[in-house]
Design an enzyme around this catalytic site. Structure first.
Site, short mmCIF file in Angstrom:
data_model
loop_
_atom_site.label_atom_id
_atom_site.label_comp_id
_atom_site.label_asym_id
_atom_site.label_seq_id
_atom_site.Cartn_x
_atom_site.Cartn_y
_atom_site.Cartn_z
CG ASP A 77 -17.61 -31.56 -8.59
OD1 ASP A 77 -18.64 -31.31 -9.25
OD2 ASP A 77 -17.60 -32.38 -7.65
CG HIS A 135 -20.57 -35.08 -16.32
ND1 HIS A 135 -21.16 -36.32 -16.19
CD2 HIS A 135 -19.65 -35.00 -15.30
CE1 HIS A 135 -20.65 -36.95 -15.15
NE2 HIS A 135 -19.73 -36.17 -14.59
CB SER A 237 -6.32 -30.91 -16.24
OG SER A 237 -5.65 -30.03 -17.11
#
Length: 268
Positions: A77, A135, A237
């Protein structure tokens, strides 16, 4: 050690501390409120035993992902701060602030520089409110991991606009990957406050530690499936993805929010 690393280490000790439950609930609820975090896909904030536990939370409701075998999905996200084509070896951390892909990937990737020259790239900025696990963006094979110690400047827009070569200065972990016989890189960039990156398939990697040595790990048969959890940021980050020339057609996503599982590109 740079001041940003020291600050991050001290904040990390606070974030990982498990306070008495009533006080921890106050900390967690305040964090959720301040950063306006949508917890609808996660457990209630009161169940997390530390701020780090909350920050690195897993999805409680499985996320639907684009399952087309030729599509790349967003690894996290995030907000797309830059995307497009490299101009030979140059890419942007933000408009007007360019840097070299060779500097980003280090000399340990010398053999592959010609492959990514004039390739494509996309920058994913994870805000404090975002889900901070990352992911696999496609079924692929990880051939190499490179851990590059460095500073931990913030990676928000203020610093992206003023700090030259920020992504090159900051600590980062580089994954060299292959999909459909084409190379692509995932670069995980550390940031201020804790500054640690965890990789579930490689527990030997320890970031924001007192070391200046670059660590390179090669793999013979490390395959991951699209959507598989690779690890997580403990605060921060940014993820930078770089693809081989003419290997992917990116979606038009500049200055847009994306979700893990969302299509960001298609294999050519």
């Amino acid at each position: 050690m740079h001041i940003t690393n020291l600050i991050s280490q001290y904040f990390g000790k606070f974030a990982q501390k498990e306070f008495p439950s009533f006080f921890q609930k106050m900390i967690n609820n305040a964090y959720v409120k301040i950063f306006k975090i949508n917890m609808s896909e996660f457990r209630n904030a009161k169940y997390y035993k530390s701020l780090t536990d909350l920050f690195t939370r897993e999805l409680a409701i499985p996320r639907q992902i684009d399952e087309d075998e030729k599509s790349f999905i967003s690894p996290a996200d995030s907000f797309i701060t830059q995307a497009g084509s490299l101009h030979k070896e140059t890419l942007f951390q933000i408009k007007g602030m360019e840097y070299s892909v060779e500097d980003l990937l280090t000399y340990y990737c010398t053999d592959t520089f010609p492959m990514v020259k004039d390739g494509s790239y996309m920058n994913f900025y994870l805000a404090p409110s975002d889900y901070h696990r990352y992911h696999a963006p496609i079924d692929c094979e990880i051939k190499k991991l490179i851990h590059v110690p460095g500073k931990l400047y913030p990676v928000n827009f203020k610093y992206l606009n003023k700090e030259i070569d920020l992504f090159v200065q900051n600590e980062r972990v580089i994954l060299e990957c292959f999909a459909n016989n084409k190379i692509f890189y995932m670069v995980f960039v550390g940031a201020l406050n804790v500054g640690q990156m965890v990789f579930e398939f490689e527990p030997s990697v320890e970031t924001n530690k007192n070391t200046k040595d670059i660590k390179v790990i090669k793999y013979d048969d490390l395959k991951v499936k699209k959507g598989q959890t690779l690890g997580y940021f403990k605060m921060g980050s940014t993820v930078v993805m770089v693809w081989e020339k003419q290997s992917v057609q990116l979606e038009e996503l500049l200055n847009e929010k994306v979700k893990f599982g969302q299509k960001i590109g298609t294999i050519k």
